[in-house]
Every structure is written in C-alpha cells, then in structure tokens.
Design an enzyme around this catalytic site. Structure first.
Site, PDB file in Angstrom:
ATOM      1  N   ASP A 202       0.844  -1.192   0.000  1.00  0.00           N
ATOM      2  CA  ASP A 202       0.000   0.000   0.000  1.00  0.00           C
ATOM      3  C   ASP A 202       0.881   1.245   0.000  1.00  0.00           C
ATOM      4  OD1 ASP A 202       1.092   0.217   2.519  1.00  0.00           O
ATOM      5  OD2 ASP A 202      -0.815   0.291   3.586  1.00  0.00           O
ATOM      6  N   ASP A 204       1.525   4.642   2.212  1.00  0.00           N
ATOM      7  CA  ASP A 204       1.248   5.288   3.499  1.00  0.00           C
ATOM      8  C   ASP A 204       1.678   6.748   3.409  1.00  0.00           C
ATOM      9  OD1 ASP A 204       0.667   2.716   5.065  1.00  0.00           O
ATOM     10  OD2 ASP A 204       2.665   2.305   4.285  1.00  0.00           O
ATOM     11  N   ASP A 286      -3.278   4.738   2.566  1.00  0.00           N
ATOM     12  CA  ASP A 286      -3.613   5.166   3.927  1.00  0.00           C
ATOM     13  C   ASP A 286      -3.177   6.609   4.085  1.00  0.00           C
ATOM     14  OD1 ASP A 286      -4.833   3.086   5.171  1.00  0.00           O
ATOM     15  OD2 ASP A 286      -3.060   2.338   6.208  1.00  0.00           O
TER      16      ASP A 286
HETATM   17  P1  DGT Z   1       4.020  -2.822   2.987  1.00  0.00           P
HETATM   18  O1  DGT Z   1       2.989  -1.759   2.918  1.00  0.00           O
HETATM   19  O2  DGT Z   1       3.454  -4.180   3.182  1.00  0.00           O
HETATM   20  O3  DGT Z   1       4.961  -2.782   1.865  1.00  0.00           O
HETATM   21  O4  DGT Z   1       4.911  -2.592   4.281  1.00  0.00           O
HETATM   22  P2  DGT Z   1       4.846  -1.433   5.332  1.00  0.00           P
HETATM   23  O5  DGT Z   1       6.018  -1.553   6.193  1.00  0.00           O
HETATM   24  O6  DGT Z   1       4.593  -0.130   4.661  1.00  0.00           O
HETATM   25  O7  DGT Z   1       3.622  -1.864   6.228  1.00  0.00           O
HETATM   26  P3  DGT Z   1       2.229  -1.155   6.490  1.00  0.00           P
HETATM   27  O8  DGT Z   1       1.798  -0.337   5.324  1.00  0.00           O
HETATM   28  O9  DGT Z   1       1.291  -2.206   6.958  1.00  0.00           O
HETATM   29  O10 DGT Z   1       2.485  -0.217   7.725  1.00  0.00           O
HETATM   30  C1  DGT Z   1       3.472   0.782   7.732  1.00  0.00           C
HETATM   31  C2  DGT Z   1       3.832   1.126   9.124  1.00  0.00           C
HETATM   32  O11 DGT Z   1       2.784   1.834   9.703  1.00  0.00           O
HETATM   33  C3  DGT Z   1       4.054  -0.108   9.978  1.00  0.00           C
HETATM   34  O12 DGT Z   1       5.286  -0.052  10.598  1.00  0.00           O
HETATM   35  C4  DGT Z   1       3.095  -0.056  11.063  1.00  0.00           C
HETATM   36  C5  DGT Z   1       2.437   1.261  10.916  1.00  0.00           C
HETATM   37  N1  DGT Z   1       0.998   1.105  10.963  1.00  0.00           N
HETATM   38  C6  DGT Z   1       0.176   0.509  10.089  1.00  0.00           C
HETATM   39  N2  DGT Z   1      -1.082   0.575  10.487  1.00  0.00           N
HETATM   40  C7  DGT Z   1      -1.049   1.225  11.656  1.00  0.00           C
HETATM   41  C8  DGT Z   1      -2.019   1.655  12.591  1.00  0.00           C
HETATM   42  O13 DGT Z   1      -3.210   1.427  12.446  1.00  0.00           O
HETATM   43  N3  DGT Z   1      -1.542   2.336  13.660  1.00  0.00           N
HETATM   44  C9  DGT Z   1      -0.224   2.601  13.853  1.00  0.00           C
HETATM   45  N4  DGT Z   1       0.185   3.264  14.916  1.00  0.00           N
HETATM   46  N5  DGT Z   1       0.692   2.228  13.011  1.00  0.00           N
HETATM   47  C10 DGT Z   1       0.290   1.563  11.945  1.00  0.00           C
HETATM   48 MG    MG Z   2       2.811   0.260   3.586  1.00  0.00          MG
END
Ligand code: DGT
Ligand code: MG
Length: 362
Positions: A202, A204, A286
């Site tokens: 996704d 962010d 997001d």
């Molecule tokens: P991806 O999107 O799968 O390539 O990998 P990421 O690392 O971007 O993972 P993602 O998009 O699920 O989340 C990014 C960061 O944001 C992750 O370290 C945790 C944080 N995060 C995600 N959802 C929430 C939330 O609802 N609350 C808080 N505090 N942090 C969140």
């Molecule tokens: Mg992400």
C-alpha cells in the site's frame, strides 16, 4: 548505545547439555519457513508463537552469512524450540512447513485474509462455515462490509505489489489536492517506501501543516471532495487523541493510533500496463493527518517496519520506563511528555544512536 532490533533481549542460548538444534537437524532454517510458521500460528490465534517465529525470522535475517545448523540454533534460542514443539523437532522443520503450506485451512485463510478488510477472525468463521473460494463467497451471498466488498471487487489489483513510481505519483496527486485546500501543508511518503523498499502492499502518506491546528479537517479535502472519480473506496476516522488523557499504559493498546485517518482505494492511471485491458489500477492508500507537534512520532511510527516498531517500543518500556507510541513519548519516572522536533530527537531521548529508515527493515 547501538541497538539492533530483534536482539532485545539477547537470545537465550540452548542449554549446553543439548546438542539438538531447533531446526531438527534437517536443512537450514530459512527466513521464509519461519515466516510461514508465524503466519500459520497467527491464523490459529496463537499470538505468542507467531511473535516467537517472527522474531526468529528477524534474527536470522540479521545473522551474517551461512551458519551451521548448531550455530543457527544457538542464535535463535530455546524459545523457538518451545514454539516449534516436540513433533516438529523430531520430524524436521521443512516437513512441518510443507505440511502447513499444503493444508486446506492455511491456504483458505491466506486467500481470505488477503481481502482488504478481512482479518483472522472473519476468515476463520468463513472457513468453519465451509466457504473455500472467492466464488463461494459471492455465490453464497455472504454478508460483507462495504470495505470487504471493495476488497473483493479489487482483489487482484490490491494483491499486486505497488511500485515505487506508482506510490510517488499518488503522493503527488495528494500533494496537489492538499495544497489547493491548505497551502503550506505537506505530504510525506512513509511505510516501506520510506525504508527504501522498491515495492509494497500500500501507500502510506502522512499529512501535516507547520502551524498547529491548521491540519484539522484536511482529510475531507482530499478524500471527500474534488477527487471523487479517483477514489474507489474511502473510510475516514476522526482524530480521537487527547493529550490530557495521559499516556496509554505500557504494554497497552499501542498498535492502533488515533489520528484523523482515511483508509482508501485510489484509482491510479497506468500507461502501458502489460496484459491489462484497462488503463488503471486500484491501489490501497492510507492517509494519516498528524498535528505538527506529534509529526516526528507519527513519522517514526508509520515508517515501520512493524517488527522494528514493536521492538523499539518494547525497548522504551523495559529499558527506559518510557511509553512510546505514534503520538508521544512519555517518561514514567519523570512523569512528563518528552517533546521532539525530529526523529533524531526521539532516538536521543531513548539514549539510542539514530537508526535511519533504510536500516529499519527488520
Ligand atoms: P508494505 O505496505 O506491506 O509494503 O509494508 P509497510 O512496512 O509499509 O507496512 P504497512 O503499510 O502495513 O504499515 C506501515 C507502518 O505503519 C508499519 O510499521 C506499522 C504502521 N501502521 C500501520 N497501520 C497502523 C495503525 O493502524 N496504527 C499505527 N500506529 N501504526 C500503523
Ligand atoms: Mg505500507
């Protein structure tokens, strides 16, 4: 203090009387195998075991080069042996991983939890009701939330990785919308892309404005009004954070934060998409709005990785008696919030060397 996530506390070595390593003596334990086991444990509701496997996968990632099975076993610690259980220790991990991957339950749970808006509980209920495929879901008229309907409708696109270029285009689209509504507001790409990953699941984006208070309501400008045609789904949540309530208790709900936030699916124009009949793709975005005073905490929290955040918060609590979340850092010994104007200052408060985003991939 230099700190490597995943090594806190230091892994417990196996008792020296035991020559058995947690890999069961078969082929070397791979990060992928441990991640599969973590996922399977999560599907069964065993959060503790899932975390033990996730940690072990992370330790393995940080280990240098090829290690012997015994060295690997020592680094991963006895907690892992406990999580694996006696049967697996005897039969070997690769046998267990193959069994998991072939099991109907694991495959169905994986299929369902990949639908946007479907968690382990819902997937598990559907499995128990005998539903096995996405077609089953539609044919049986299963009751779906608006979010799950959108997730099912765009299933393929949402499970196709988002490329960095696509994330940057969406960042620019949002920046333009935000600027029109509130000049001076900024948009920052967080999540895996900020950690240097070339693709992700996704996009962010963190929004803020240099003057505190001006950021309120910013999301409605982006999510609700002018870009209707570009947004296929959106669900907004208002800011519910109040500083006077004090910090969340250590070990409490530190996963979800309480920023004004919009979970959405954007319609992104893509040119020359190989094999695609249409010139657009659905992408999960997001959007999170942080007041400027909380921005460094939000940036740190939303840059991830999830494992890095979990370990950093655990370090703050256990080693420093501080509560870190995406809003604030609170010192429970001094009974005060520690303000920070940058991520660097947060690391300073924690008495840690700064860890740049590209080194937070644990
Ligand atoms: P991806 O999107 O799968 O390539 O990998 P990421 O690392 O971007 O993972 P993602 O998009 O699920 O989340 C990014 C960061 O944001 C992750 O370290 C945790 C944080 N995060 C995600 N959802 C929430 C939330 O609802 N609350 C808080 N505090 N942090 C969140
Ligand atoms: Mg992400």
């Amino acid at each position: 203090v230099s700190w490597v996530p995943g090594t806190d506390p230091p892994p417990t070595p196996l008792p020296s009387s035991s020559s058995r390593c947690p890999t069961g003596g078969d082929s070397a334990l791979s990060q992928e195998a441990l991640e599969t086991l973590a996922e399977e444990a999560g599907f069964s509701g065993s959060e503790g075991r899932s975390l033990a496997f996730t940690r072990a996968a992370s330790v393995l990632k940080a280990l240098p080069g090829q290690l012997s099975a015994l060295e690997e076993g020592q680094a991963l610690g006895s907690g892992l042996s406990l999580s694996l259980g006696q049967d697996v220790l005897e039969d070997g991990v690769s046998v267990e991983v193959e069994r998991v991957k072939l099991s109907e339950r694991y495959r169905t749970m994986k299929l369902f939890t990949k639908i946007f808006g479907v968690g382990v509980r819902t997937a598990s209920r559907w499995y128990q009701e005998g539903i096995r495929t996405l077609v089953d879901l539609q044919e049986r008229n299963t009751k779906l939330t608006r979010q799950q309907q959108a997730g099912l409708q765009h299933y393929e696109d949402l499970n196709t990785p988002v490329e960095r270029g696509e994330a940057e285009s969406i960042g620019r689209m949002v920046q333009e919308a935000v600027q029109r509504f509130l000049p001076g507001a900024s948009v920052t790409l967080a999540g895996g892309f900020r950690r240097g990953k070339p693709r992700g699941h996704d996009v962010d984006l963190l929004l803020t404005h240099p003057e505190a208070g001006r950021e309120a309501g910013l999301l409605s400008a982006v999510c609700l009004s002018p870009h209707q045609g570009l947004i296929l789904y959106q669900h907004s949540q208002e800011n519910s954070f109040a500083l006077h309530e004090g910090p969340e208790p250590p070990g409490g709900r530190d996963v979800l934060d309480r920023f004004e936030r919009c979970f959405s699916i954007f319609r992104l124009e893509v040119q020359g998409r190989p094999g695609a009949a249409r010139g657009w793709k659905a992408v999960r975005v997001d959007l999170v709005v942080a007041p400027v005073g909380q921005f460094p905490f939000a940036l740190l929290g939303w840059t991830g990785s999830r494992h890095f955040e979990r370990e950093l918060r655990r370090f703050a609590g256990h080693e420093r008696k501080m509560v870190l979340n995406s809003h604030t850092l609170y010192d429970t010994r001094l009974n005060l919030f520690l303000p920070a104007a940058s991520e660097e200052e947060i690391f300073q408060h924690l008495g840690l060397e700064y860890v740049p985003p590209t080194q937070r991939n644990a």
